[in-house]
Design an enzyme around this catalytic site. Structure first.
Site, PDB file in Angstrom:
ATOM      1  CE  LYS A  25      25.294  34.377  27.603  1.00 14.61           C
ATOM      2  NZ  LYS A  25      26.091  35.190  28.344  1.00 14.61           N
ATOM      3  N   GLY A  54      43.798  21.602  11.538  1.00 19.91           N
ATOM      4  CA  GLY A  54      44.713  22.257  12.205  1.00 19.91           C
ATOM      5  C   GLY A  54      45.611  23.003  10.944  1.00 19.91           C
ATOM      6  CB  SER A  85      27.391  40.075  37.401  1.00 21.11           C
ATOM      7  OG  SER A  85      26.993  39.026  36.499  1.00 21.11           O
ATOM      8  CB  CYS A  91      40.296  19.726   7.838  1.00 20.01           C
ATOM      9  SG  CYS A  91      40.894  20.830   6.670  1.00 20.01           S
ATOM     10  CE1 TYR A  92      48.331  18.575  10.072  1.00 18.71           C
ATOM     11  CE2 TYR A  92      47.599  17.448  11.897  1.00 18.71           C
ATOM     12  CZ  TYR A  92      48.575  17.579  11.184  1.00 18.71           C
ATOM     13  OH  TYR A  92      49.864  17.492  11.484  1.00 18.71           O
ATOM     14  CD  GLU A 146      34.038  20.798  12.337  1.00 15.99           C
ATOM     15  OE1 GLU A 146      33.709  20.156  11.309  1.00 15.99           O
ATOM     16  OE2 GLU A 146      35.366  21.545  12.091  1.00 15.99           O
ATOM     17  CG  HIS A 203      36.105  22.033   8.408  1.00 18.41           C
ATOM     18  ND1 HIS A 203      36.707  21.762   9.917  1.00 18.41           N
ATOM     19  CD2 HIS A 203      36.976  22.401   7.715  1.00 18.41           C
ATOM     20  CE1 HIS A 203      38.107  22.056   9.555  1.00 18.41           C
ATOM     21  NE2 HIS A 203      38.198  22.523   8.426  1.00 18.41           N
ATOM     22  N   GLY A 258      24.293  37.989  36.012  1.00 20.43           N
ATOM     23  CA  GLY A 258      24.099  37.622  34.475  1.00 20.43           C
ATOM     24  C   GLY A 258      24.157  36.112  34.604  1.00 20.43           C
ATOM     25  CB  VAL A 259      23.362  33.728  32.014  1.00 22.09           C
ATOM     26  CG1 VAL A 259      22.903  32.451  31.444  1.00 22.09           C
ATOM     27  CG2 VAL A 259      22.236  34.869  31.138  1.00 22.09           C
ATOM     28  CG  ASP A 260      28.033  33.561  31.157  1.00 19.65           C
ATOM     29  OD1 ASP A 260      27.122  32.948  30.458  1.00 19.65           O
ATOM     30  OD2 ASP A 260      28.709  34.162  30.428  1.00 19.65           O
ATOM     31  CB  SER A 261      28.633  35.293  37.334  1.00 19.25           C
ATOM     32  OG  SER A 261      27.628  36.109  37.532  1.00 19.25           O
ATOM     33  CB  SER A 262      23.258  33.241  37.579  1.00 20.95           C
ATOM     34  OG  SER A 262      23.044  34.587  37.811  1.00 20.95           O
TER      35      SER A 262
END
Ligand code: XMP
Length: 513
Positions: free
Chosen positions: A369, A55, A223, A82-83, A171, A169, A225-229
């Protein structure tokens, strides 16, 4: 929570969702919650482990964000990053001050104790540091388990209480052995079995959607697209016919795309949902007639899209919920706020305030994604849809330089189709972030069959990118490019020249407009 969960408490760092994602990569379910969620809620969730994020604050500064100290007595293992590590030290009687030398970037960390968090980690290991404060002195019952030249307590732990802290970090990818450390924490220290998979995400999300929606009506702008599908299929599985998907064909889609989307989501497809395809091509072409300025084209397409969508929503009537396919990177990008507008992205996911909905459902909000793609495969969505390259909301409208006409759309669709086909035939699509044909506004003299021609030049673009913020021009093999060029001039009427774009982003952008 019956399933094994690790929770990430968010203290305002940049990498919060990345931490959650890394834990999920260990096959342990993980959610991010605000730092002040409260002990009773944490007890209810009964997590196997807790991670404190980084943070921007100082633990001793005004406005420091602090959790209740009793959290350390819950008997749940905690990893402070970290923080988060400084907060742990501060609350438990250690000393945190401004570091005489701040460390930023890749730093060599020397491991002093390999028994627990650092099991299997090299004695000297490169980690990502980003701090101005540091732990000068660990709390009394803690052991220092790593240090750097500038940082006496790069890591510390109190094994009896299950408390661990790292200044760096783990990650981020730059921390070379970060995944080993995180796996040690979630599997060995927290005792998670590591048997969570994306199908569990799918299952629980479907249940959560059912609980939320009840008998309400849900609308989704699809649309293709991947996300909306993926969002649409999740919703379809959860609430079936209560869902209506509206797919607006604005006449600026790639060749055959409208029919492909309809084949999957329409009445002959595998899903039980209401599907409306609105063929609004003419309407969009009319609005775009004579318009050449890219941003104005985007605005017109975006606005018209919303109008069509609203009209359909009204016809359906009394819709309670709107589904958006927002994914985590969209959340970060829209949060940035102050950067200059290079292009005003109209994403069909980013729909209206304009229509009245009781609530918005964003089932993919916490996924990256590639995680969305995994969820898509789990849901049985065809691979060619799941692994599609991104396609901008305004579609071919911004791949036709200058005025958009039906004829130009036909040219760019056909050229793009050939390009994609040959890239696939040659098997060189791996590693390409995006590749497409665009229609320049330039006409030039050519000669075909002894006749003079005066036709358009098509530009081919291919880029390698992982974040789409920067991109390198891809080196498509010459024989593939020359075959594509040959086919385009021979098969696409109105084109007599093919150009390859060799610029990177920056200074160019990926799309042409
Ligand atoms: P640029 O051209 O800005 O593109 O380098 C970066 C990524 O964003 C996509 N893009 C858009 N997506 N609406 C969208 O939904 C837009 O107006 C838009 N413009 C660019 C582009 O395809 C690339 O993936």
């Amino acid at each position: 929570m019956a399933r094994e969960t690790v929770i990430v408490l968010d203290f305002g760092g940049q990498y919060n969702q990345l931490i959650a994602r890394r834990v999920r990569e260990c096959n342990v379910y993980c959610e991010v919650h605000p730092y002040n969620i409260g002990l009773s809620r944490i007890r209810e969730m009964n997590p196997k482990g807790i991670i404190f994020t980084g943070g921007p604050n100082s633990v001793y500064g005004e406005g420091a964000v602090v959790c209740e100290k009793e959290i350390f007595d819950l008997g749940i293992p905690i990893l402070g990053i970290c923080y988060g590590s400084q907060l742990m030290a501060h609350l438990l009687g250690g000393k945190v001050t401004t570091a005489p030398v701040s460390e930023y970037g890749k730093t060599e960390v020397e491991i002093d104790d390999h028994a627990s968090l650092f099991a299997g980690v090299s004695d000297k290991t490169i980690c990502w540091m980003s701090h101005t404060d540091y732990i000068e002195k660990a709390p009394a019952d803690f052991t220092v388990t790593a240090h750097t030249q500038a940082c006496p307590v790069a890591a510390m732990e109190c094994r009896e209480r299950g408390l661990y802290a790292v200044q760096f970090h783990p990650e981020v990818m730059h921390t070379v052995e970060g995944m080993t450390m995180l796996r040690n924490f979630v599997i060995n220290i927290c005792g998670c079995a590591g048997d969570w998979k994306m199908d569990s995400f799918v299952e629980t999300t479907i249940q959560a959607i059912r609980d939320k929606v009840g008998k309400g009506k849900v609308l989704c702008a699809l649309s293709g697209g991947v996300d909306s599908s993926v969002a649409a299929v999740l919703l379809a599985k959860a609430v079936g016919r209560q869902l209506t998907c509206v797919f607006v064909d604005h006449g600026l889609l790639r060749k055959n795309e409208g029919d492909e989307v309809e084949a999957v989501f329409g009445p002959d497809g595998p899903y039980d949902l209401n599907f409306i395809r609105v063929n609004a091509q003419e309407r969009f072409y009319q609005k775009l007639a004579g318009v050449t300025e890219p941003e104005q084209k985007r605005k017109i397409i975006g606005e018209e899209f919303i109008r069509v969508f609203e009209e359909e929503a009204k016809k359906i009537g009394a819709v309670d919920f709107l589904v958006q396919g927002t994914i985590y990177p969209d959340v970060i990008e829209s949060g940035l706020g102050k950067s200059a507008v290079i292009k005003s992205h109209h994403n069909v996911g980013g729909l209206p305030d304009h229509v009245d909905f009781k609530e918005i459902i964003e089932p993919l909000r916490m996924l990256f994604k590639d995680e969305v793609r995994k969820a898509g495969l789990e849901l049985g969505i065809p691979e060619y849809l799941v692994f599609r390259q991104p396609f901008p909301g305004p579609g071919l409208g911004i791949r036709i330089i200058g005025e958009v006409t039906a004829e130009k759309v036909r040219i760019v669709q056909d050229a793009d189709y050939i390009y994609r086909e040959e890239i696939a035939n040659a098997g060189v699509d791996k590693g390409l972030g995006q590749y497409f044909a665009a229609l320049t506004n330039m006409r030039s003299v050519g000669v075909m069959g002894d006749e003079r021609t005066y036709d358009y030049a098509v530009a081919l673009r291919a880029v390698c990118t992982s974040d789409f913020m920067t991109a390198d021009c891809a080196q498509i093999p010459w024989d593939v490019l020359s075959k594509v060029a040959n086919r385009i001039v021979n098969e696409v009427k109105g084109v007599n020249r093919v150009l390859y774009d060799c610029t990177s982003k920056p200074p160019a952008t990926i799309e042409f407009e």
